[in-house]
Design a protein around this motif. Structure first.
Motif, PDB file in Angstrom:
ATOM      1  N   ASP A 164      65.784   5.202  48.547  1.00  0.00           N
ATOM      2  CA  ASP A 164      66.518   4.216  47.757  1.00  0.00           C
ATOM      3  C   ASP A 164      66.617   2.869  48.474  1.00  0.00           C
ATOM      4  N   THR A 165      66.419   2.869  49.786  1.00  0.00           N
ATOM      5  CA  THR A 165      66.466   1.627  50.559  1.00  0.00           C
ATOM      6  C   THR A 165      65.129   0.877  50.553  1.00  0.00           C
ATOM      7  N   ASP A 166      64.044   1.533  50.103  1.00  0.00           N
ATOM      8  CA  ASP A 166      62.738   0.860  50.023  1.00  0.00           C
ATOM      9  C   ASP A 166      62.790  -0.224  48.957  1.00  0.00           C
ATOM     10  N   LEU A 167      62.067  -1.284  49.173  1.00  0.00           N
ATOM     11  CA  LEU A 167      62.085  -2.425  48.253  1.00  0.00           C
ATOM     12  C   LEU A 167      61.007  -2.245  47.194  1.00  0.00           C
ATOM     13  N   ILE A 168      61.336  -1.422  46.189  1.00  0.00           N
ATOM     14  CA  ILE A 168      60.351  -1.088  45.156  1.00  0.00           C
ATOM     15  C   ILE A 168      60.831  -1.493  43.762  1.00  0.00           C
ATOM     16  N   VAL A 169      59.845  -1.593  42.864  1.00  0.00           N
ATOM     17  CA  VAL A 169      60.075  -2.069  41.502  1.00  0.00           C
ATOM     18  C   VAL A 169      59.423  -1.107  40.519  1.00  0.00           C
ATOM     19  N   ALA A 170      60.081  -0.898  39.392  1.00  0.00           N
ATOM     20  CA  ALA A 170      59.497  -0.186  38.259  1.00  0.00           C
ATOM     21  C   ALA A 170      59.277  -1.215  37.153  1.00  0.00           C
ATOM     22  N   LEU A 171      58.045  -1.280  36.656  1.00  0.00           N
ATOM     23  CA  LEU A 171      57.705  -2.208  35.581  1.00  0.00           C
ATOM     24  C   LEU A 171      57.921  -1.570  34.223  1.00  0.00           C
ATOM     25  N   GLN A 172      58.285  -2.374  33.253  1.00  0.00           N
ATOM     26  CA  GLN A 172      58.412  -1.946  31.865  1.00  0.00           C
ATOM     27  C   GLN A 172      57.062  -1.341  31.446  1.00  0.00           C
ATOM     28  N   THR A 173      57.080  -0.328  30.614  1.00  0.00           N
ATOM     29  CA  THR A 173      55.897   0.480  30.291  1.00  0.00           C
ATOM     30  C   THR A 173      54.667  -0.338  29.934  1.00  0.00           C
ATOM     31  N   THR A 174      54.796  -1.326  29.067  1.00  0.00           N
ATOM     32  CA  THR A 174      53.629  -2.125  28.687  1.00  0.00           C
ATOM     33  C   THR A 174      53.047  -2.846  29.887  1.00  0.00           C
ATOM     34  N   GLN A 175      53.906  -3.421  30.729  1.00  0.00           N
ATOM     35  CA  GLN A 175      53.421  -4.146  31.905  1.00  0.00           C
ATOM     36  C   GLN A 175      52.961  -3.207  33.009  1.00  0.00           C
ATOM     37  N   TYR A 176      53.492  -2.000  33.038  1.00  0.00           N
ATOM     38  CA  TYR A 176      53.035  -1.003  34.006  1.00  0.00           C
ATOM     39  C   TYR A 176      51.563  -0.686  33.770  1.00  0.00           C
ATOM     40  N   ASP A 177      51.139  -0.680  32.524  1.00  0.00           N
ATOM     41  CA  ASP A 177      49.724  -0.585  32.135  1.00  0.00           C
ATOM     42  C   ASP A 177      49.008   0.599  32.801  1.00  0.00           C
ATOM     43  N   ASN A 178      49.593   1.790  32.651  1.00  0.00           N
ATOM     44  CA  ASN A 178      49.007   3.025  33.207  1.00  0.00           C
ATOM     45  C   ASN A 178      48.763   2.956  34.706  1.00  0.00           C
ATOM     46  N   GLY A 179      49.583   2.200  35.412  1.00  0.00           N
ATOM     47  CA  GLY A 179      49.525   2.179  36.871  1.00  0.00           C
ATOM     48  C   GLY A 179      48.581   1.173  37.486  1.00  0.00           C
ATOM     49  N   VAL A 180      48.014   0.289  36.693  1.00  0.00           N
ATOM     50  CA  VAL A 180      47.044  -0.669  37.222  1.00  0.00           C
ATOM     51  C   VAL A 180      47.653  -1.574  38.309  1.00  0.00           C
ATOM     52  N   PHE A 181      48.978  -1.761  38.296  1.00  0.00           N
ATOM     53  CA  PHE A 181      49.618  -2.644  39.273  1.00  0.00           C
ATOM     54  C   PHE A 181      50.317  -1.901  40.412  1.00  0.00           C
ATOM     55  N   CYS A 182      50.130  -0.580  40.502  1.00  0.00           N
ATOM     56  CA  CYS A 182      50.743   0.185  41.596  1.00  0.00           C
ATOM     57  C   CYS A 182      50.335  -0.414  42.938  1.00  0.00           C
ATOM     58  N   GLY A 183      51.341  -0.637  43.780  1.00  0.00           N
ATOM     59  CA  GLY A 183      51.093  -1.181  45.112  1.00  0.00           C
ATOM     60  C   GLY A 183      51.091  -2.701  45.178  1.00  0.00           C
ATOM     61  N   ARG A 184      51.059  -3.372  44.037  1.00  0.00           N
ATOM     62  CA  ARG A 184      51.088  -4.848  44.038  1.00  0.00           C
ATOM     63  C   ARG A 184      52.499  -5.334  44.347  1.00  0.00           C
ATOM     64  N   LEU A 212      64.858  -2.130  39.673  1.00  0.00           N
ATOM     65  CA  LEU A 212      64.734  -2.268  41.122  1.00  0.00           C
ATOM     66  C   LEU A 212      65.357  -1.070  41.829  1.00  0.00           C
ATOM     67  N   SER A 213      64.807  -0.721  42.981  1.00  0.00           N
ATOM     68  CA  SER A 213      65.462   0.301  43.797  1.00  0.00           C
ATOM     69  C   SER A 213      66.847  -0.223  44.183  1.00  0.00           C
ATOM     70  N   GLU A 214      67.724   0.689  44.526  1.00  0.00           N
ATOM     71  CA  GLU A 214      69.078   0.293  44.911  1.00  0.00           C
ATOM     72  C   GLU A 214      69.043  -0.744  46.039  1.00  0.00           C
ATOM     73  N   GLY A 215      68.203  -0.497  47.050  1.00  0.00           N
ATOM     74  CA  GLY A 215      68.116  -1.412  48.193  1.00  0.00           C
ATOM     75  C   GLY A 215      67.651  -2.803  47.803  1.00  0.00           C
ATOM     76  N   LEU A 216      66.686  -2.889  46.898  1.00  0.00           N
ATOM     77  CA  LEU A 216      66.192  -4.189  46.460  1.00  0.00           C
ATOM     78  C   LEU A 216      67.233  -4.890  45.590  1.00  0.00           C
ATOM     79  N   PHE A 217      67.876  -4.153  44.699  1.00  0.00           N
ATOM     80  CA  PHE A 217      68.909  -4.741  43.834  1.00  0.00           C
ATOM     81  C   PHE A 217      70.023  -5.348  44.676  1.00  0.00           C
ATOM     82  N   GLU A 218      70.436  -4.630  45.740  1.00  0.00           N
ATOM     83  CA  GLU A 218      71.561  -5.079  46.560  1.00  0.00           C
ATOM     84  C   GLU A 218      71.260  -6.342  47.359  1.00  0.00           C
ATOM     85  N   ILE A 219      69.998  -6.747  47.459  1.00  0.00           N
ATOM     86  CA  ILE A 219      69.681  -8.044  48.054  1.00  0.00           C
ATOM     87  C   ILE A 219      70.235  -9.153  47.161  1.00  0.00           C
TER      88      ILE A 219
END
Length: 132
Positions: A55-75, A107-114
């Motif tokens: 939960d402390t990692d600075l990660i993001v979940a994209l809305q389904t359409t923008q997630y685009d079947n994972g094409v942006f994973c790791g960006r 956003l992950s909890e850690g990223l949101f809390e920034i």
């Protein structure tokens, strides 16, 4: 001497005019998306991109359409709280089917809390993809 300067200027202008246009990927990085930021907990489960994060990692979940079947994973994204101007960088690691509209991100909890305490729940956001 004057004609040599004109020829040099003409050659310089010609090289600028004939430069190749930016690739579509380059243009995508310049798009700024807007929406609402929320937060989520990983709960020890892998995200849609297949990795388990804390939960402390600075990660993001994209809305389904923008997630685009994972094409942006790791960006990475640069995220801005449009109310305060505060910015941070997060990495796409998950999909957010519950995000309300294009441009909204989770956003992950850690990223949101920034940006804000989780008790705030949401904030207005803009974001864009960073250069790879």
């Amino acid at each position: 001497m004057h004609s040599t300067g004109l020829i040099t200027l003409f050659a310089a202008l010609l090289s600028v005019a004939s430069a190749s246009p930016a690739s579509p990927e380059t243009l995508e990085r310049r798009v700024t998306h807007t929406g609402t930021a929320t937060f989520f907990f990983q709960n020890g489960e892998p995200g849609a991109c297949g990795q388990v994060h804390k939960d402390t990692d600075l990660i993001v979940a994209l809305q389904t359409t923008q997630y685009d079947n994972g094409v942006f994973c790791g960006r990475t994204l640069t995220i801005t709280d449009t109310a305060t101007g505060k910015t941070a960088v997060g990495t796409v690691a998950d999909e957010c089917p519950g995000c309300n509209g294009s441009g909204s991100i989770d956003l992950s909890e850690g990223l949101f809390e920034i940006f804000a305490p989780t008790s705030q729940g949401t904030f207005p956001v803009s974001w864009h993809f960073n250069a790879e």
